[in-house]
Design a protein around this motif. Structure first.
Motif, PDB file in Angstrom:
ATOM      1  N   ASP A   1      34.632  54.362  47.796  1.00  0.00           N
ATOM      2  CA  ASP A   1      34.339  55.520  46.958  1.00  0.00           C
ATOM      3  C   ASP A   1      35.226  55.501  45.719  1.00  0.00           C
ATOM      4  O   ASP A   1      36.459  55.510  45.826  1.00  0.00           O
ATOM      5  N   ALA A   2      34.612  55.506  44.553  1.00  0.00           N
ATOM      6  CA  ALA A   2      35.363  55.441  43.294  1.00  0.00           C
ATOM      7  C   ALA A   2      36.232  56.672  43.070  1.00  0.00           C
ATOM      8  O   ALA A   2      37.095  56.656  42.181  1.00  0.00           O
ATOM      9  N   ARG A   3      36.041  57.734  43.858  1.00  0.00           N
ATOM     10  CA  ARG A   3      36.888  58.925  43.715  1.00  0.00           C
ATOM     11  C   ARG A   3      38.226  58.762  44.426  1.00  0.00           C
ATOM     12  O   ARG A   3      39.148  59.540  44.189  1.00  0.00           O
ATOM     13  N   GLN A   4      38.341  57.762  45.278  1.00  0.00           N
ATOM     14  CA  GLN A   4      39.594  57.498  45.991  1.00  0.00           C
ATOM     15  C   GLN A   4      40.551  56.714  45.087  1.00  0.00           C
ATOM     16  O   GLN A   4      40.139  56.135  44.074  1.00  0.00           O
ATOM     17  N   PRO A   5      41.847  56.679  45.423  1.00  0.00           N
ATOM     18  CA  PRO A   5      42.779  55.851  44.651  1.00  0.00           C
ATOM     19  C   PRO A   5      42.301  54.404  44.585  1.00  0.00           C
ATOM     20  O   PRO A   5      41.846  53.841  45.579  1.00  0.00           O
ATOM     21  N   ALA A   6      42.408  53.816  43.420  1.00  0.00           N
ATOM     22  CA  ALA A   6      41.888  52.466  43.209  1.00  0.00           C
ATOM     23  C   ALA A   6      42.964  51.420  43.464  1.00  0.00           C
ATOM     24  O   ALA A   6      44.104  51.551  43.012  1.00  0.00           O
ATOM     25  N   ILE A   7      42.581  50.358  44.199  1.00  0.00           N
ATOM     26  CA  ILE A   7      43.422  49.182  44.385  1.00  0.00           C
ATOM     27  C   ILE A   7      42.678  47.997  43.798  1.00  0.00           C
ATOM     28  O   ILE A   7      41.562  47.686  44.218  1.00  0.00           O
ATOM     29  N   VAL A   8      43.295  47.314  42.851  1.00  0.00           N
ATOM     30  CA  VAL A   8      42.694  46.148  42.204  1.00  0.00           C
ATOM     31  C   VAL A   8      43.381  44.896  42.742  1.00  0.00           C
ATOM     32  O   VAL A   8      44.607  44.771  42.679  1.00  0.00           O
ATOM     33  N   PHE A   9      42.583  43.967  43.255  1.00  0.00           N
ATOM     34  CA  PHE A   9      43.079  42.723  43.816  1.00  0.00           C
ATOM     35  C   PHE A   9      42.819  41.572  42.849  1.00  0.00           C
ATOM     36  O   PHE A   9      41.716  41.447  42.310  1.00  0.00           O
ATOM     37  N   VAL A  10      43.834  40.724  42.665  1.00  0.00           N
ATOM     38  CA  VAL A  10      43.707  39.561  41.794  1.00  0.00           C
ATOM     39  C   VAL A  10      44.001  38.310  42.623  1.00  0.00           C
ATOM     40  O   VAL A  10      45.083  38.177  43.194  1.00  0.00           O
ATOM     41  N   HIS A  11      43.033  37.415  42.671  1.00  0.00           N
ATOM     42  CA  HIS A  11      43.151  36.221  43.507  1.00  0.00           C
ATOM     43  C   HIS A  11      43.962  35.129  42.828  1.00  0.00           C
ATOM     44  O   HIS A  11      44.219  35.154  41.625  1.00  0.00           O
ATOM     45  N   GLY A  12      44.359  34.149  43.640  1.00  0.00           N
ATOM     46  CA  GLY A  12      45.140  33.032  43.134  1.00  0.00           C
ATOM     47  C   GLY A  12      44.320  31.771  42.953  1.00  0.00           C
ATOM     48  O   GLY A  12      43.083  31.806  42.882  1.00  0.00           O
ATOM     49  N   TYR A  13      45.005  30.661  42.920  1.00  0.00           N
ATOM     50  CA  TYR A  13      44.399  29.347  42.680  1.00  0.00           C
ATOM     51  C   TYR A  13      44.446  28.532  43.967  1.00  0.00           C
ATOM     52  O   TYR A  13      45.484  28.529  44.642  1.00  0.00           O
ATOM     53  N   PRO A  14      43.357  27.853  44.336  1.00  0.00           N
ATOM     54  CA  PRO A  14      42.063  27.721  43.655  1.00  0.00           C
ATOM     55  C   PRO A  14      41.002  28.633  44.256  1.00  0.00           C
ATOM     56  O   PRO A  14      39.878  28.196  44.528  1.00  0.00           O
ATOM     57  N   ASP A  15      41.349  29.880  44.491  1.00  0.00           N
ATOM     58  CA  ASP A  15      40.448  30.831  45.130  1.00  0.00           C
ATOM     59  C   ASP A  15      39.572  31.532  44.104  1.00  0.00           C
ATOM     60  O   ASP A  15      39.713  31.353  42.894  1.00  0.00           O
ATOM     61  N   ASN A  16      38.684  32.396  44.615  1.00  0.00           N
ATOM     62  CA  ASN A  16      38.059  33.414  43.780  1.00  0.00           C
ATOM     63  C   ASN A  16      38.102  34.735  44.542  1.00  0.00           C
ATOM     64  O   ASN A  16      38.717  34.817  45.605  1.00  0.00           O
TER      65      ASN A  16
END
Length: 321
Positions: free
Chosen positions: A37-52
């Motif tokens: 739900d976009a109304r909840q606190p947002a957590i943004v994940f950033v992947h590493g190499y060589p992942d996606n």
């Protein structure tokens, strides 16, 4: 770990269907996946190499009942665009501009909690120390990817004081970083990825890291493109480090069986991070793939505390500053 975190870590949530979209970045389209739900606190994940970003699927499923989960493919990986211009297009300032475009699209009026691994963590240190992003991050959890500038200062400090302990730490990290030298060779790394390694990467992980992942379409492309992350940033930042101070609370997960990052790199971050928690975790480099429930529990515990919940005993013990 507090009671609530333990409950969420041990349960098996019903799968939530991911939503896929794209965000227009400064140089091209960035593929974005969201859960919850976009109304909840947002957590943004950033992947590493060589992942996606697909690497975060199991972690996202653990967290998306209570948070708005966002993961995106960095430039040159997954469904995101492949930039033109060679290594210059992979510099930290361009990666930072991509991240800003994503958070402005998915959470324009609210700061986000940032979680990153490996090269995602290296570039996310740039986000967490970039003055123009002050106020856009609620917290940052970093795993297996130090700030290159901090490492540059760390190396200088050990060479200025060449005690046996300092030289041992430096030597350990140089051995663990053998692949960085290889990635700076011309054409050979890309050829290897487009040849055998792209097809066999899942087998390499199983053999060397005891980590099981399915074969993934696009793995060869992701590996070959991502070599430019190293070529564009390593030498300038390690040998010309800047003073980079974090503007958000930082949780360091120091993986004690990491084959690529020496936990000692995060021993003395207090000079750069005003609000710091450092947690030593018994696990290897791909903990988020091997034990997504444990990884999600560590993220949940920190994020809920930053959102206002009392600190657990484990967090109180991990507080450095």
């Amino acid at each position: 770990m507090n009671a609530r975190a333990k409950i969420h870590t041990l349960r098996t949530p019903a799968p939530v269907e991911p939503r896929r979209s794209s965000v227009r970045g400064p140089d091209g389209e960035l593929a974005v996946t969201t859960w919850g739900d976009a109304r909840q606190p947002a957590i943004v994940f950033v992947h590493g190499y060589p992942d996606n970003s697909s690497k975060w699927e199991d972690v996202a499923q653990q967290l998306c009942d209570d948070f708005f989960i966002v993961a995106y493919d960095v430039r040159g990986a997954g469904r995101s665009f492949t930039p033109q211009g060679g290594r210059a297009a992979y510099k930290l300032d361009r990666l930072c501009a991509d991240f800003q475009a994503v958070i402005d699209a998915v959470s324009p009026g609210r700061p986000v909690h940032l979680v990153a691994h490996d090269w995602g963590s290296i570039q996310s240190w740039e986000f967490a120390t970039e003055p123009r992003l002050r106020g856009r991050l609620a917290s940052y959890t970093t795993v297996s990817g130090p700030c290159l500038d901090h490492v540059g200062h760390w190396m200088r400090d050990r060479l200025r004081r060449p005690t046996p302990g300092n030289l041992w730490q430096l030597g350990q990290q140089l051995v663990k970083s053998w692949y960085i030298c290889f990635f700076h060779l011309p054409w050979l790394p890309e050829t290897l990825w487009r040849g055998v390694l792209g097809r066999r990467w899942h087998q390499v992980l199983r053999l060397l890291e005891a980590t099981s992942v399915p074969p993934r379409e696009g793995q060869a492309r992701d590996g070959a493109n991502g070599v430019n992350l190293y070529r564009a940033n390593m030498i300038p930042r390690l040998f010309g480090p800047r003073a980079r101070h974090a503007h958000a609370p930082v949780q360091v997960l120091a993986l004690m069986q990491d084959n690529y990052v020496n936990p000692a790199l995060t021993d003395n971050l207090g000079r750069w991070v005003p609000e710091l928690w450092r947690r030593e975790v018994q696990g290897g480099h791909w903990l988020s793939l091997k034990n997504p429930a444990q990884f999600a529990g560590l993220v949940r515990e920190f994020v809920t505390h930053i959102e206002g919940a009392p600190a657990s005993a484990a967090l109180q013990h991990a507080r450095v500053r």
